[in-house]
Write a protein that holds these residues in place. Sequence first.
Motif, PDB file in Angstrom:
ATOM      1  N   ILE A 105       0.881  -1.215   0.015  1.00  0.00           N
ATOM      2  CA  ILE A 105       0.063  -0.015  -0.208  1.00  0.00           C
ATOM      3  C   ILE A 105       0.971   1.307   0.013  1.00  0.00           C
ATOM      4  CG2 ILE A 105      -1.917  -1.114   1.121  1.00  0.00           C
ATOM      5  CD1 ILE A 105      -1.320   0.259   3.517  1.00  0.00           C
ATOM      6  N   GLY A 106       2.185   1.006   0.020  1.00  0.00           N
ATOM      7  CA  GLY A 106       3.142   2.309   0.025  1.00  0.00           C
ATOM      8  C   GLY A 106       3.339   2.754   1.533  1.00  0.00           C
ATOM      9  N   PHE A 107       4.228   3.634   1.452  1.00  0.00           N
ATOM     10  CA  PHE A 107       5.047   4.086   2.727  1.00  0.00           C
ATOM     11  C   PHE A 107       3.942   5.268   3.081  1.00  0.00           C
ATOM     12  CE2 PHE A 107       6.685   7.708   4.681  1.00  0.00           C
ATOM     13  CZ  PHE A 107       7.417   7.268   5.823  1.00  0.00           C
ATOM     14  N   LEU A 108       3.357   6.115   2.468  1.00  0.00           N
ATOM     15  CA  LEU A 108       2.364   6.997   3.068  1.00  0.00           C
ATOM     16  C   LEU A 108       1.286   6.633   3.796  1.00  0.00           C
ATOM     17  CD1 LEU A 108       2.577   9.862   0.184  1.00  0.00           C
ATOM     18  CD2 LEU A 108       3.893  10.028   2.458  1.00  0.00           C
ATOM     19  N   ALA A 109       0.645   5.618   3.295  1.00  0.00           N
ATOM     20  CA  ALA A 109      -0.847   5.098   3.902  1.00  0.00           C
ATOM     21  C   ALA A 109      -0.186   4.349   4.926  1.00  0.00           C
ATOM     22  CB  ALA A 109      -1.344   4.267   2.855  1.00  0.00           C
ATOM     23  N   SER A 110       0.885   3.100   4.810  1.00  0.00           N
ATOM     24  CA  SER A 110       1.204   2.510   5.800  1.00  0.00           C
ATOM     25  C   SER A 110       2.021   3.085   7.017  1.00  0.00           C
ATOM     26  CB  SER A 110       1.909   1.315   5.490  1.00  0.00           C
ATOM     27  OG  SER A 110       3.212   1.840   4.852  1.00  0.00           O
ATOM     28  N   GLY A 111       2.550   4.313   6.692  1.00  0.00           N
ATOM     29  CA  GLY A 111       3.360   4.880   7.719  1.00  0.00           C
ATOM     30  C   GLY A 111       2.415   5.793   8.519  1.00  0.00           C
ATOM     31  N   PHE A 112       1.406   6.282   7.904  1.00  0.00           N
ATOM     32  CA  PHE A 112       0.378   7.151   8.707  1.00  0.00           C
ATOM     33  C   PHE A 112      -0.355   6.297   9.486  1.00  0.00           C
ATOM     34  CE2 PHE A 112      -3.948   8.801   9.165  1.00  0.00           C
ATOM     35  CZ  PHE A 112      -3.671   9.841   9.441  1.00  0.00           C
ATOM     36  N   ALA A 136       4.545  13.334  11.100  1.00  0.00           N
ATOM     37  CA  ALA A 136       5.642  12.566  11.218  1.00  0.00           C
ATOM     38  C   ALA A 136       6.032  11.549   9.859  1.00  0.00           C
ATOM     39  CB  ALA A 136       5.419  11.227  12.266  1.00  0.00           C
ATOM     40  N   THR A 137       4.868  11.072   9.317  1.00  0.00           N
ATOM     41  CA  THR A 137       4.863  10.631   7.871  1.00  0.00           C
ATOM     42  C   THR A 137       5.405  11.476   6.743  1.00  0.00           C
ATOM     43  OG1 THR A 137       3.097   9.292   8.657  1.00  0.00           O
ATOM     44  CG2 THR A 137       3.473   9.271   6.266  1.00  0.00           C
ATOM     45  N   ILE A 138       4.723  12.781   6.685  1.00  0.00           N
ATOM     46  CA  ILE A 138       5.412  13.827   5.880  1.00  0.00           C
ATOM     47  C   ILE A 138       6.839  14.145   5.905  1.00  0.00           C
ATOM     48  CG2 ILE A 138       4.913  16.137   5.034  1.00  0.00           C
ATOM     49  CD1 ILE A 138       1.952  15.817   5.312  1.00  0.00           C
ATOM     50  N   ALA A 139       7.176  14.174   7.450  1.00  0.00           N
ATOM     51  CA  ALA A 139       8.508  14.659   7.423  1.00  0.00           C
ATOM     52  C   ALA A 139       9.599  13.689   7.031  1.00  0.00           C
ATOM     53  CB  ALA A 139       8.760  14.962   9.181  1.00  0.00           C
ATOM     54  N   VAL A 140       9.363  12.366   7.453  1.00  0.00           N
ATOM     55  CA  VAL A 140       9.916  11.053   6.938  1.00  0.00           C
ATOM     56  C   VAL A 140      10.157  11.127   5.610  1.00  0.00           C
ATOM     57  CG1 VAL A 140      10.271   8.819   6.979  1.00  0.00           C
ATOM     58  CG2 VAL A 140       9.886   9.914   9.101  1.00  0.00           C
ATOM     59  N   TYR A 141       9.012  11.280   4.788  1.00  0.00           N
ATOM     60  CA  TYR A 141       8.946  11.257   3.450  1.00  0.00           C
ATOM     61  C   TYR A 141       9.827  12.266   2.679  1.00  0.00           C
ATOM     62  CZ  TYR A 141       7.164  11.056  -1.236  1.00  0.00           C
ATOM     63  OH  TYR A 141       6.975  11.099  -2.637  1.00  0.00           O
ATOM     64  N   ILE A 142       9.750  13.492   3.171  1.00  0.00           N
ATOM     65  CA  ILE A 142      10.577  14.627   2.768  1.00  0.00           C
ATOM     66  C   ILE A 142      11.986  14.477   2.947  1.00  0.00           C
ATOM     67  CG2 ILE A 142      10.859  17.157   2.877  1.00  0.00           C
ATOM     68  CD1 ILE A 142       8.052  17.482   3.474  1.00  0.00           C
ATOM     69  N   VAL A 143      12.222  14.091   4.107  1.00  0.00           N
ATOM     70  CA  VAL A 143      13.682  13.776   4.444  1.00  0.00           C
ATOM     71  C   VAL A 143      14.261  12.729   3.522  1.00  0.00           C
ATOM     72  CG1 VAL A 143      15.289  12.961   6.193  1.00  0.00           C
ATOM     73  CG2 VAL A 143      13.699  14.561   6.779  1.00  0.00           C
ATOM     74  N   LEU A 148      17.680  12.680   1.052  1.00  0.00           N
ATOM     75  CA  LEU A 148      18.688  11.883   0.865  1.00  0.00           C
ATOM     76  C   LEU A 148      18.445  11.121  -0.524  1.00  0.00           C
ATOM     77  CD1 LEU A 148      18.297  10.240   4.474  1.00  0.00           C
ATOM     78  CD2 LEU A 148      19.937  12.072   3.524  1.00  0.00           C
ATOM     79  N   ARG A 149      17.415  11.356  -1.283  1.00  0.00           N
ATOM     80  CA  ARG A 149      16.981  10.865  -2.492  1.00  0.00           C
ATOM     81  C   ARG A 149      16.994   9.502  -2.301  1.00  0.00           C
ATOM     82  NH1 ARG A 149      21.267  14.203  -6.412  1.00  0.00           N
ATOM     83  NH2 ARG A 149      20.518  16.122  -5.537  1.00  0.00           N
ATOM     84  N   VAL A 150      16.281   8.937  -1.234  1.00  0.00           N
ATOM     85  CA  VAL A 150      16.018   7.684  -1.119  1.00  0.00           C
ATOM     86  C   VAL A 150      14.747   7.238  -1.348  1.00  0.00           C
ATOM     87  CG1 VAL A 150      16.110   5.630   0.507  1.00  0.00           C
ATOM     88  CG2 VAL A 150      18.008   7.406   0.511  1.00  0.00           C
ATOM     89  N   PRO A 151      14.450   6.453  -2.386  1.00  0.00           N
ATOM     90  CA  PRO A 151      12.990   6.100  -2.679  1.00  0.00           C
ATOM     91  C   PRO A 151      12.334   5.283  -1.428  1.00  0.00           C
ATOM     92  CG  PRO A 151      14.429   4.607  -3.976  1.00  0.00           C
ATOM     93  CD  PRO A 151      15.213   5.753  -3.333  1.00  0.00           C
TER      94      PRO A 151
END
Length: 157
Positions: A105-112, A136-143, A148-151
Motif C-alpha cells: 500500500i506504500g509508505f505514506l498510507a502504511s506509515g500514517f 511524522a509521515t510527511i517529515a520522514v517522506y520529505i527527508v 537523501l534521495r532514497v525512494p
Amino acid sequence: MRIGHTADLVIGLAFAGLGSAIFMVASGFRTFPGMAVSSGLFPKITGTGMIVFGIVMALAAARAARRQTLAPHSGQDAGEQALPTRYAMTVVVALLVLIFAMPIIGFLASGFVFSAFLVRLGGGRWPGALAFALLATIAVYIVFTYGLRVPLPRGPF
C-alpha cells in the motif's frame, strides 16, 4: 548477578559487536553515481547506534548487578516488568504488519496508519494521534525522498 542482568549484559555486548561488524562492512560500500549520500551511510548510522546503545545497555546491566551485589534484596526491582509485555508484543506485531504492508500500500498510507496506531496504543487521543501521524509521515517522506534521495515504497494510496 541475576539472570536478567547477565542477559542484558550479554545482549548489550552482542548488540555492540554486531553494530561494529555492520559499520565495518558498510565502510566498504561504494558510492553510486548520482546519489546524494553514500550507500553505506544508513548502515553506518545503524551500526554506530547499535554500538552506542549496546554499550549503554551493557554498562547499565553491570551497574545494576553491582548495586544488587552491594545491597541484595528479594523480589523484582522497582518498575521492572516481566517480559514480554502486551504493549511490547503489540508493537512488534505492528512492525511486522508495517513491513509486509508497506510494499503493497506504500509508505505514506502504511506509515500514517502505523504512527497513528502507536500514538493511540501509547494512550494518545485521536486528534493528537492523527496530527502526529500526518506530520511524522510527511517529515520522514520529505527527508528520505528529497533530502537523501532514497525512494520509499509507492503504493496505490
